[in-house]
Scaffold this motif. Structure first.
Motif, PDB file in Angstrom:
ATOM      1  N   SER A   1      -3.311 -16.439  -9.933  1.00 48.53           N
ATOM      2  CA  SER A   1      -4.312 -17.028  -9.055  1.00 48.53           C
ATOM      3  C   SER A   1      -4.016 -16.766  -7.578  1.00 48.53           C
ATOM      4  N   ALA A   2      -2.947 -16.047  -7.269  1.00 43.18           N
ATOM      5  CA  ALA A   2      -2.600 -15.738  -5.880  1.00 43.18           C
ATOM      6  C   ALA A   2      -3.584 -14.723  -5.302  1.00 43.18           C
ATOM      7  N   HIS A   3      -3.745 -14.763  -3.982  1.00 38.30           N
ATOM      8  CA  HIS A   3      -4.684 -13.891  -3.283  1.00 38.30           C
ATOM      9  C   HIS A   3      -3.954 -12.751  -2.581  1.00 38.30           C
ATOM     10  N   VAL A   4      -4.636 -11.616  -2.441  1.00 37.42           N
ATOM     11  CA  VAL A   4      -4.086 -10.474  -1.713  1.00 37.42           C
ATOM     12  C   VAL A   4      -4.107 -10.803  -0.222  1.00 37.42           C
ATOM     13  N   VAL A   5      -2.957 -10.647   0.444  1.00 38.60           N
ATOM     14  CA  VAL A   5      -2.902 -10.868   1.889  1.00 38.60           C
ATOM     15  C   VAL A   5      -2.731  -9.559   2.644  1.00 38.60           C
ATOM     16  N   SER A   6      -2.278  -8.520   1.954  1.00 35.46           N
ATOM     17  CA  SER A   6      -2.110  -7.213   2.579  1.00 35.46           C
ATOM     18  C   SER A   6      -2.254  -6.134   1.508  1.00 35.46           C
ATOM     19  N   ALA A   7      -3.332  -5.350   1.595  1.00 36.24           N
ATOM     20  CA  ALA A   7      -3.585  -4.303   0.602  1.00 36.24           C
ATOM     21  C   ALA A   7      -3.214  -2.944   1.186  1.00 36.24           C
ATOM     22  N   HIS A   8      -2.556  -2.133   0.380  1.00 35.80           N
ATOM     23  CA  HIS A   8      -2.166  -0.779   0.774  1.00 35.80           C
ATOM     24  C   HIS A   8      -2.529   0.192  -0.352  1.00 35.80           C
ATOM     25  N   PRO A   9      -3.841   0.404  -0.588  1.00 35.34           N
ATOM     26  CA  PRO A   9      -4.260   1.262  -1.698  1.00 35.34           C
ATOM     27  C   PRO A   9      -3.783   2.706  -1.557  1.00 35.34           C
ATOM     28  N   GLU A  10      -3.608   3.166  -0.327  1.00 33.98           N
ATOM     29  CA  GLU A  10      -3.128   4.528  -0.121  1.00 33.98           C
ATOM     30  C   GLU A  10      -1.683   4.691  -0.591  1.00 33.98           C
ATOM     31  N   GLN A  11      -0.958   3.578  -0.685  1.00 32.98           N
ATOM     32  CA  GLN A  11       0.420   3.598  -1.158  1.00 32.98           C
ATOM     33  C   GLN A  11       0.554   3.023  -2.565  1.00 32.98           C
ATOM     34  N   GLY A  12      -0.520   2.425  -3.082  1.00 29.08           N
ATOM     35  CA  GLY A  12      -0.516   1.937  -4.455  1.00 29.08           C
ATOM     36  C   GLY A  12       0.034   0.546  -4.666  1.00 29.08           C
ATOM     37  N   TRP A  13       0.005  -0.328  -3.636  1.00 32.25           N
ATOM     38  CA  TRP A  13       0.515  -1.682  -3.827  1.00 32.25           C
ATOM     39  C   TRP A  13      -0.209  -2.672  -2.933  1.00 32.25           C
ATOM     40  N   SER A  14      -0.095  -3.964  -3.294  1.00 31.81           N
ATOM     41  CA  SER A  14      -0.660  -5.059  -2.511  1.00 31.81           C
ATOM     42  C   SER A  14       0.322  -6.217  -2.485  1.00 31.81           C
ATOM     43  N   LEU A  15       0.360  -6.933  -1.365  1.00 26.72           N
ATOM     44  CA  LEU A  15       1.191  -8.127  -1.217  1.00 26.72           C
ATOM     45  C   LEU A  15       0.323  -9.347  -1.455  1.00 26.72           C
ATOM     46  N   LEU A  16       0.780 -10.239  -2.337  1.00 25.91           N
ATOM     47  CA  LEU A  16       0.053 -11.466  -2.627  1.00 25.91           C
ATOM     48  C   LEU A  16       0.588 -12.611  -1.785  1.00 25.91           C
ATOM     49  N   CYS A  17      -0.209 -13.672  -1.634  1.00 27.85           N
ATOM     50  CA  CYS A  17       0.174 -14.808  -0.802  1.00 27.85           C
ATOM     51  C   CYS A  17       1.381 -15.566  -1.340  1.00 27.85           C
TER      52      CYS A  17
END
Length: 64
Positions: free
Chosen positions: A15-31
């Protein structure tokens, strides 16, 4: 790290939300501090690793 109310449950809950998306690098940071990778693997804040949930090749549709 999570600043919205109510705050997210502990790491590993989806249920955590994405706070920083980096699709060009293939990862996202969740809250909640987890890092989620495009291959569906995860690195949790406590250092635990969640292996990717890959579909077996025989289940993939083949282009004609």
């Amino acid at each position: 790290m999570c600043s919205h109310q109510p705050s997210c449950p502990s790491s590993g809950n989806h249920s955590a939300h994405v706070v920083s998306a980096h699709p060009e690098q293939g990862w996202s940071l969740l809250c909640d501090g987890a890092i989620v990778f495009d291959d569906s693997g995860e690195l949790l804040p406590d250092g635990r690793v969640v292996a990717p949930h890959r579909v077996p090749a025989e289940r993939l549709a083949m282009a004609a």
